[in-house]
Write an enzyme that holds these catalytic residues in place. Structure first.
Site, PDB file in Angstrom:
ATOM      1  N   LYS A  11     -60.806 -30.378  22.500  1.00  0.00           N
ATOM      2  CA  LYS A  11     -59.752 -29.643  21.789  1.00  0.00           C
ATOM      3  C   LYS A  11     -58.440 -29.595  22.590  1.00  0.00           C
ATOM      4  CE  LYS A  11     -62.941 -26.734  19.085  1.00  0.00           C
ATOM      5  NZ  LYS A  11     -63.316 -25.328  18.722  1.00  0.00           N
ATOM      6  N   TYR A  51     -62.114 -28.201   8.921  1.00  0.00           N
ATOM      7  CA  TYR A  51     -62.631 -26.836   9.062  1.00  0.00           C
ATOM      8  C   TYR A  51     -62.700 -26.114   7.709  1.00  0.00           C
ATOM      9  CZ  TYR A  51     -62.762 -26.765  14.191  1.00  0.00           C
ATOM     10  OH  TYR A  51     -63.084 -26.986  15.506  1.00  0.00           O
ATOM     11  N   PHE A  59     -60.032 -16.085  10.983  1.00  0.00           N
ATOM     12  CA  PHE A  59     -59.441 -16.878  12.065  1.00  0.00           C
ATOM     13  C   PHE A  59     -58.970 -18.257  11.610  1.00  0.00           C
ATOM     14  CE2 PHE A  59     -64.113 -17.403  12.347  1.00  0.00           C
ATOM     15  CZ  PHE A  59     -64.236 -18.784  12.258  1.00  0.00           C
ATOM     16  N   ARG A  87     -74.956 -29.249  21.724  1.00  0.00           N
ATOM     17  CA  ARG A  87     -74.753 -27.797  21.537  1.00  0.00           C
ATOM     18  C   ARG A  87     -75.123 -27.043  22.819  1.00  0.00           C
ATOM     19  NH1 ARG A  87     -71.710 -26.085  17.236  1.00  0.00           N
ATOM     20  NH2 ARG A  87     -72.637 -24.063  17.642  1.00  0.00           N
ATOM     21  N   THR A  93     -69.992 -20.120  21.408  1.00  0.00           N
ATOM     22  CA  THR A  93     -68.630 -20.199  20.865  1.00  0.00           C
ATOM     23  C   THR A  93     -67.643 -19.414  21.718  1.00  0.00           C
ATOM     24  OG1 THR A  93     -69.614 -20.324  18.655  1.00  0.00           O
ATOM     25  CG2 THR A  93     -67.255 -19.831  18.780  1.00  0.00           C
ATOM     26  N   ARG A 104     -68.072 -24.646  27.925  1.00  0.00           N
ATOM     27  CA  ARG A 104     -67.233 -23.503  27.550  1.00  0.00           C
ATOM     28  C   ARG A 104     -67.192 -22.449  28.654  1.00  0.00           C
ATOM     29  NH1 ARG A 104     -69.048 -23.486  21.160  1.00  0.00           N
ATOM     30  NH2 ARG A 104     -67.254 -24.642  20.355  1.00  0.00           N
ATOM     31  N   ASN A 114     -61.629 -23.016  22.916  1.00  0.00           N
ATOM     32  CA  ASN A 114     -62.911 -23.122  23.617  1.00  0.00           C
ATOM     33  C   ASN A 114     -63.304 -24.574  23.923  1.00  0.00           C
ATOM     34  OD1 ASN A 114     -63.601 -23.865  21.052  1.00  0.00           O
ATOM     35  ND2 ASN A 114     -65.124 -22.250  20.715  1.00  0.00           N
ATOM     36  N   HIS A 117     -65.548 -29.025  20.266  1.00  0.00           N
ATOM     37  CA  HIS A 117     -66.305 -28.871  19.017  1.00  0.00           C
ATOM     38  C   HIS A 117     -67.529 -29.761  19.109  1.00  0.00           C
ATOM     39  CE1 HIS A 117     -67.358 -28.945  14.748  1.00  0.00           C
ATOM     40  NE2 HIS A 117     -67.578 -30.237  14.949  1.00  0.00           N
ATOM     41  N   GLU A 128     -69.017 -35.437   9.637  1.00  0.00           N
ATOM     42  CA  GLU A 128     -67.876 -35.308  10.549  1.00  0.00           C
ATOM     43  C   GLU A 128     -67.524 -36.659  11.178  1.00  0.00           C
ATOM     44  OE1 GLU A 128     -68.993 -32.081  13.147  1.00  0.00           O
ATOM     45  OE2 GLU A 128     -68.763 -30.604  11.532  1.00  0.00           O
TER      46      GLU A 128
HETATM   47  N1  UDP Z   1     -63.298 -19.467  16.177  1.00  0.00           N
HETATM   48  C1  UDP Z   1     -62.292 -18.540  16.391  1.00  0.00           C
HETATM   49  N2  UDP Z   1     -62.620 -17.206  16.279  1.00  0.00           N
HETATM   50  C2  UDP Z   1     -63.860 -16.764  15.959  1.00  0.00           C
HETATM   51  C3  UDP Z   1     -64.874 -17.724  15.738  1.00  0.00           C
HETATM   52  C4  UDP Z   1     -64.554 -19.061  15.849  1.00  0.00           C
HETATM   53  O1  UDP Z   1     -61.157 -18.904  16.678  1.00  0.00           O
HETATM   54  O2  UDP Z   1     -64.074 -15.551  15.871  1.00  0.00           O
HETATM   55  C5  UDP Z   1     -62.968 -20.901  16.292  1.00  0.00           C
HETATM   56  C6  UDP Z   1     -63.494 -21.535  17.585  1.00  0.00           C
HETATM   57  O3  UDP Z   1     -62.553 -22.502  18.047  1.00  0.00           O
HETATM   58  C7  UDP Z   1     -64.788 -22.186  17.099  1.00  0.00           C
HETATM   59  C8  UDP Z   1     -64.377 -22.652  15.699  1.00  0.00           C
HETATM   60  O4  UDP Z   1     -63.564 -21.604  15.207  1.00  0.00           O
HETATM   61  O5  UDP Z   1     -65.189 -23.234  17.957  1.00  0.00           O
HETATM   62  C9  UDP Z   1     -65.526 -22.900  14.741  1.00  0.00           C
HETATM   63  O6  UDP Z   1     -66.340 -21.752  14.708  1.00  0.00           O
HETATM   64  P1  UDP Z   1     -67.933 -21.869  14.681  1.00  0.00           P
HETATM   65  O7  UDP Z   1     -68.470 -20.524  14.332  1.00  0.00           O
HETATM   66  O8  UDP Z   1     -68.336 -23.035  13.824  1.00  0.00           O
HETATM   67  O9  UDP Z   1     -68.295 -22.132  16.237  1.00  0.00           O
HETATM   68  P2  UDP Z   1     -68.797 -23.414  17.043  1.00  0.00           P
HETATM   69  O10 UDP Z   1     -69.786 -24.164  16.164  1.00  0.00           O
HETATM   70  O11 UDP Z   1     -67.564 -24.241  17.372  1.00  0.00           O
HETATM   71  O12 UDP Z   1     -69.445 -22.855  18.290  1.00  0.00           O
END
Ligand code: UDP
Length: 140
Positions: A11, A51, A59, A87, A93, A104, A114, A117, A128
């Site tokens: 990112k 997204y 968010f 993962r 996250t 992370r 973070n 992705h 994707e």
């Molecule tokens: N995100 C954010 N605020 C939140 C949760 C998620 O800005 O409260 C952003 C963050 O960059 C995250 C992305 O949205 O990686 C996608 O969220 P997801 O829940 O899918 O998390 P991930 O799979 O990336 O861990």
């Protein structure tokens, strides 16, 4: 154990701090092989489409703005149980909740910025990957 592919994004917070190599090294050390990679600056339309599942979340607008704030590196990763392996090395996250040694925990700035992705299922990985790559761009 099955060899599979997953989709990763380094990112803008990570490219801005010149951490493309550091992130990729952690992915490789987790057993993942980079079989496609390109540095792009996402358009707003791409980020909103990618997204789209989050479009009702509070968010969403900030996330799209962040994802187009600088270049990203989109990658296809291949390995044994690649979705789960990716993962695991990504971490939670919110970097505050991520395990030590994860990307992370070690590198991310915030729950939004973070650093990485990673697809959350093999089904989403296929969707994707197809969003950003033509089949001939992937060299296993
Ligand atoms: N995100 C954010 N605020 C939140 C949760 C998620 O800005 O409260 C952003 C963050 O960059 C995250 C992305 O949205 O990686 C996608 O969220 P997801 O829940 O899918 O998390 P991930 O799979 O990336 O861990």
């Amino acid at each position: 154990m099955t060899t599979e592919r997953t989709f990763s994004i380094i990112k803008p917070d990570a490219t801005r701090r010149n951490l493309t190599g550091a992130v990729t090294k952690m992915l490789e050390e987790a057993g993942l092989r980079v079989v496609a990679s390109k540095r792009i600056h996402m358009t707003r339309e791409q980020a909103e489409g990618f997204y789209g599942v989050h479009k009702e979340r509070p968010f969403f607008a900030d996330l799209v703005g962040f994802m187009i704030s600088g270049p990203v590196v989109v990658q296809v990763l291949e390995g044994e149980d690649a979705v789960a392996a990716n993962r695991k090395v990504m971490g939670a996250t919110n970097p505050a909740n991520a395990e030590p040694g994860t990307i992370r925990k070690e590198l991310a700035e915030s729950i939004e910025a973070n650093s990485v992705h990673g697809s959350d299922s093999a089904e989403n990985a296929a969707i994707e990957i197809a969003f950003f790559f033509q089949p001939e761009e992937i060299v296993g």
